[in-house]
Structures are given as C-alpha cells and as structure tokens.
Design a protein around this motif. Structure first.
Motif, mmCIF file in Angstrom:
data_model
loop_
_atom_site.group_PDB
_atom_site.id
_atom_site.type_symbol
_atom_site.label_atom_id
_atom_site.label_comp_id
_atom_site.label_asym_id
_atom_site.label_seq_id
_atom_site.Cartn_x
_atom_site.Cartn_y
_atom_site.Cartn_z
ATOM 1 N N ALA A 363 0.666 -1.131 0.257
ATOM 2 C CA ALA A 363 0.071 0.004 0.010
ATOM 3 C C ALA A 363 1.024 1.273 0.006
ATOM 4 O O ALA A 363 0.532 2.289 -0.512
ATOM 5 N N TRP A 364 1.909 1.324 0.696
ATOM 6 C CA TRP A 364 2.734 2.248 0.697
ATOM 7 C C TRP A 364 3.606 2.852 -0.389
ATOM 8 O O TRP A 364 3.941 4.025 -0.594
ATOM 9 N N ASN A 365 3.427 1.783 -1.451
ATOM 10 C CA ASN A 365 4.136 2.227 -2.693
ATOM 11 C C ASN A 365 3.200 2.525 -3.736
ATOM 12 O O ASN A 365 3.199 2.948 -4.707
ATOM 13 N N SER A 366 1.826 2.699 -3.296
ATOM 14 C CA SER A 366 0.844 2.756 -4.326
ATOM 15 C C SER A 366 0.184 4.258 -4.316
ATOM 16 O O SER A 366 1.121 5.027 -3.815
ATOM 17 N N ASP A 367 -0.716 4.522 -5.338
ATOM 18 C CA ASP A 367 -1.233 6.081 -5.016
ATOM 19 C C ASP A 367 -2.114 6.070 -4.151
ATOM 20 O O ASP A 367 -2.767 7.548 -4.031
ATOM 21 N N LEU A 368 -2.244 5.507 -3.239
ATOM 22 C CA LEU A 368 -3.524 5.743 -2.122
ATOM 23 C C LEU A 368 -2.643 6.541 -1.166
ATOM 24 O O LEU A 368 -1.328 6.875 -0.954
ATOM 25 N N GLN A 369 -3.490 7.397 -0.620
ATOM 26 C CA GLN A 369 -2.978 8.507 0.354
ATOM 27 C C GLN A 369 -3.804 8.500 1.760
ATOM 28 O O GLN A 369 -4.995 8.233 1.600
ATOM 29 N N GLY A 370 -3.119 9.125 2.894
ATOM 30 C CA GLY A 370 -3.725 9.241 4.174
ATOM 31 C C GLY A 370 -4.318 7.807 4.584
ATOM 32 O O GLY A 370 -3.857 6.904 4.487
ATOM 33 N N PHE A 371 -5.653 8.200 5.174
ATOM 34 C CA PHE A 371 -6.233 6.809 5.486
ATOM 35 C C PHE A 371 -6.810 5.910 4.412
ATOM 36 O O PHE A 371 -6.829 4.731 4.922
ATOM 37 N N ALA A 372 -6.664 6.061 3.047
ATOM 38 C CA ALA A 372 -7.049 5.340 2.474
ATOM 39 C C ALA A 372 -6.021 4.330 2.320
ATOM 40 O O ALA A 372 -6.111 2.994 1.830
ATOM 41 N N MET A 373 -4.644 4.795 2.531
ATOM 42 C CA MET A 373 -3.667 3.861 2.489
ATOM 43 C C MET A 373 -3.875 2.938 3.739
ATOM 44 O O MET A 373 -3.432 1.571 3.400
ATOM 45 N N THR A 374 -3.968 3.266 4.854
ATOM 46 C CA THR A 374 -4.106 2.610 6.008
ATOM 47 C C THR A 374 -5.399 1.473 5.647
ATOM 48 O O THR A 374 -4.982 0.080 5.962
ATOM 49 N N SER A 375 -6.457 1.901 5.157
ATOM 50 C CA SER A 375 -7.553 1.219 5.155
ATOM 51 C C SER A 375 -7.110 0.172 4.101
ATOM 52 O O SER A 375 -7.730 -1.103 4.144
ATOM 53 N N GLY A 376 -6.467 0.442 2.751
ATOM 54 C CA GLY A 376 -6.190 -0.445 1.774
ATOM 55 C C GLY A 376 -5.299 -1.598 2.165
ATOM 56 O O GLY A 376 -5.439 -2.781 1.910
ATOM 57 N N ALA A 377 -4.427 -1.339 3.210
ATOM 58 C CA ALA A 377 -3.345 -2.420 3.879
ATOM 59 C C ALA A 377 -4.287 -3.297 4.438
ATOM 60 O O ALA A 377 -3.944 -4.352 4.543
#
Length: 511
Positions: A363-377
């Motif tokens: 997730a941290w390598n992706s285009d996701l930002q902020g809470f969306a990154m946490t939620s995606g992981a």
C-alpha cells in the motif's frame, strides 16, 4: 493580468505561515539561515526537540528508565487515591482519547509518503523525547492545580503558569488559552467531525450532513455531564478499541510474518542511508525522513502541545510523579504502539495495488494517500467481505470513527477549560457564571461539529497547524521555565517549587 500579479488568496497566506512553522519554507523556498544544504529545518521541530531533549537529560532519562514501573502503575490506577474528579486510569484514557485519532491512522501514512519508511524510526525517537515533555506536563498538572469554591479540581498549562510562575505571567496563560480555543474548534472539532462524517458516508452511505447531525447529538449527550461523563466514556471505549485495533494489526503481521525482517530493514535503512534523494545532496533522504517522522510523531501524541495535562490535572491522586508516569505512558501507547502497528501493516502486508499504470505489492508504494492507504493495507490483510465491505476496511473505518468520536469529547473539555480561564480573569466572575458559560460552550461545540462535517478542509487544516503552534509555544516556554521543578518532582519532592496564590473574590479564589 500576469500570473505573478494575481491576488494572493487567504488560503495561500495561511498556507505560507503554516509551511514556515512546520516546514521551514517561505513562499515555497528554503531560507538560507534555516536550512542545511538547501533542506529546510522546521522551527517547531527545533523548539520541540530542543526543549524535549533538555528535559530528558535533566530527568536523567527517567521516562525510559521508569517505563516498566509506569506499566505496573497502569493496572493499579483504576482506583483513585486522593483528591480529584476521575481515577488516574480514566484521566489517562481521557488524554489518550484526545491523542489517538486521525494522526494514528492517516498521519502515519502521510509520514511514510513524505519521508519514506525511515520516517517511522524518527517517529520512534520523537516519541521517546516526547515522553519527557509528557512527564513534565503530567507532573506539573498535579503539582499545580486549582480548586473551585464548590470543591471541583481542575488544571492544565494555564494553571501551572499562574501558580508556578506567578501573576506576572498571566499574559502567557491567556495566550495559551486563545491558542487552545482555536486549536479545539479547528483540529479538535472541525477536522475530526469531517473525518467521522466521511467514515459514516463510506461505510453506511449516510449523507455527510446527517452523519454530522448524529455525531453532534451523541457528543452532546456525553459532554453535558462534564469531565466525569467524558472520562467514563473514554475509560470504556479507548482501552477496548485500542486493544482490538492492536490485536487485528498483530494478526495481520503474523499472517505476513516472513516479510517483517524486510520491513524493519526498510525502516532502518531509510533512517540512516545517506543516498541522495532525486536531484538532492547526499543525506537529503535522511533529512526528509527526519522532518516527516518528527512532524507527524509530535502531533500524533500531542507531547508539548499542552492539551493532555488538562485531562491529567483532574486525576484522583496527590502524587505528581505517578501521574507524570501516566502521561508519558500515553505518549508511548499512542506512538510507539498504535502508530507502529499502523506503519508495520502498511509496510508489510502484500496485495494488489497500483502506482500510476504499474502494479505494486504494498500500500505504501501505491497511489493511495492518508487513511485510504491504511484502509487499503488492512483490506489486503483481511480481504473477505462483510456486507460487501472487506473486513480490513471495516475494522480500520470503525476504529477511525470511534477514535475520532472520543477525540471530539475530550477536546470539548480542553476548549471549555480555556474559555473558562479567560472568563475567570473578568472581575466578578462566579461559579454560577462559569456553569452558564459551560452550557453555551457545549451547545456551540455541537453546532460546530454539524457545520464542520461538510466543510472544505483545505483552509481548516492549515489554520489548525498555526493554532497548534500558538497553543504549544506558550506551554513549551512554561515547561522550560519550570523544568527545575519537574526535575525535583521526578525525585519524589511532591511540593517542589514555589506556589503563587492569593485570595481573590473571583473563581477559583486562588490567584
């Protein structure tokens, strides 16, 4: 009209001031006197870490040496032993409810985005230094607190400024309270209300204004009962939700246990590897990691900001040292435990993410930002769906909603204490007048929750950065001036330092 002649908007002006305070830049450029090899040094980072290190050294690394005894005291703190309003454990839970929020779930993702995995190491270092600031705040909050004419205990930076430094420092206490009011309404209310409304919209499809209205009503039901009601709710929600969140994060890490060594290698390599960032000097990557980790770490746990001592001041204890340990434990739990769990899940769990047109593993390598990154992981760790929503997303979203809800409760009390202190400086102020003011403030607080749930937060976030600094600077000056008292409190001298009080006809009848 040429682009350079275009009028400067309010957002641009506020952003510029915010970027100087927390980024060390002015008009988007590094200042020669406040940079190293072109990398800007944020003024607030220097001040917070500088004063934190001074107190840590003066305490002879007490927060680290006494961490074990602090955890032992945690289990004995559910029952108060002394004057106060709520148990030491409830005071810690109340302080934690203000600390644990969007910073733990979204702020960690932002730190990694800005500074890479190495930012997490500097977040840990910042938390350890922050524990010294937290001990100072918690111990001073008990050493210097006031009692109203009807026997209610209360305190915080405004009180230890007045009672510890004397009446000539009233201006500093008032500046702190003004900063607290702005910080409460902006970061403690509007930003949190917006986050909880967004969460309800994403999970349940509820329109944001309806989510804001429901939240405002629920918050009012709790805060109408004052600090005892807030402490009671925080004592039940925070340990349960924090425990559940940590357990789910640990399970996610166990499922990806084989990748953990690589994760820690990323963190330590990013923290110390002097390889240049693109187009930068050797060591630029380290500077970026330090700036991101320090900035996000300090205001995730609020160490030095002056908010948590307002909660610790009402603890039922007469031992400043013991409550100081509770306060430093809050910083440890917030950053070393909860933020670390969030970071490790984002850096370790594998899934199918995208960065531009490419597929990436984390997730941290992706285009996701902020809470969306946490939620995606978390969604990648627990992909099976519940009501058409991945279990991981459900867990992270519910955690965010509950953490933010309790933040709204606690910050309402912080703002209430600030406006009450200002009112008490008016000749003829009374306890009855305070109670009327409290009711007006609580109603206003819930109206702002409703309004904040649908706001555009671009300007609000930047104003929040400035108000946080306006709140922290007077408190940090007070901690520096009272550091000698803090060192004595750590050695067990419960009555260390002078006590400046005088009988007055106004509340709290002490100064």
């Amino acid at each position: 009209m040429a682009a350079q002649d275009a009028p400067v908007s309010l957002v641009d002006r506020v952003t510029n001031v915010s970027d100087f305070i927390w980024g060390g830049t002015w008009n988007g450029e590094a200042l020669s006197w406040l940079s190293i090899n072109g990398q800007p040094i944020p003024p607030m980072t220097l001040i917070l870490l500088g004063i934190g290190m001074w107190i840590m050294i003066g305490l002879r690394f007490y927060p680290i040496v006494k961490l074990g005894s602090a955890f032992k005291g945690l289990f004995a703190s559910r029952k108060g032993e002394g004057a106060g309003e709520i148990s030491p454990f409830a005071a810690l839970s109340t302080a934690l409810s203000g600390q644990v929020g969007t910073g733990n779930l979204a702020g960690v993702a932002t730190a990694i985005t800005l500074g890479g995995p190495g930012a997490i190491f500097w977040m840990w270092i910042t938390a350890l230094i922050g524990m010294a600031l937290a001990f100072a705040e918690g111990s001073l909050a008990i050493r210097y607190r006031e009692k109203t004419s009807d026997g209610v205990y209360r305190g915080g930076p405004m009180t230890y400024i007045m009672m510890g430094l004397g009446k000539k420092w009233t201006w500093l206490a008032i500046v702190f309270c003004i900063g607290t009011l702005f910080s409460a309404l902006v970061t403690g209310n509007s930003i949190q209300a917006n986050a909880i409304a967004d969460g309800m919209n994403e999970l349940f499809g509820i329109e944001e204004w309806i989510g804001g209205l429901v939240t405002a009503i629920l918050v009012f039901i709790v805060i109408i009962g004052g600090i005892k009601s807030i402490g009671g709710v925080a004592e039940k929600i925070i340990p349960f939700m924090a425990g559940a969140y940590i357990i789910m994060a640990v399970i996610a890490l166990i499922l990806n246990f084989g990748d953990l060594p690589e994760t820690f290698a990323l963190i330590f390599d990013g923290a110390f590897n002097p390889q240049a960032a693109t187009g930068g000097f050797a060591g630029a990557a380290i500077m970026l990691a330090i700036r991101a980790g320090v900035a996000r770490g300090l205001f995730s746990n609020e160490a030095g900001q002056g908010s948590t001592p307002i909660a610790h001041a009402v603890a039922q204890t007469s031992d400043p040292q013991a409550q100081g340990r509770m306060a430093m434990l809050g910083t440890f739990i917030d950053t070393i435990v909860i933020c670390t769990m969030t970071a490790l899940v984002m850096l370790t769990v594998k899934g199918e993410f995208t960065a531009g047109d490419e597929v990436v593993r984390h997730a941290w390598n992706s285009d996701l930002q902020g809470f969306a990154m946490t939620s995606g992981a978390f969604a990648a760790a627990f992909p099976f769906e519940v009501f058409s929503v991945p279990l991981g997303t459900l867990i992270a979203s519910i955690a965010l909603i509950l953490f933010v809800f309790t933040t709204l409760l606690t910050w309402s009390y912080y703002g209430e204490r600030a406006i009450t202190f200002i009112y008490d400086r008016i000749p003829g102020s009374t306890r009855a007048g305070e109670k009327v003011l409290h009711m007006i403030w609580r109603v206003l607080w819930c109206v702002v929750i409703y309004l904040g749930s649908t706001l555009d937060l671009t300007l609000v976030w930047r104003m929040g950065d400035i108000s946080n600094a306006a709140m922290a600077l007077p408190n940090l000056l007070a901690l520096l001036l009272l550091s000698g008292v803090v060192f004595k409190l750590a050695r067990g001298e419960k009555d260390a330092g002078p006590t400046h009080t005088a009988d007055t006809p106004e509340e709290p009848e002490e100064y």
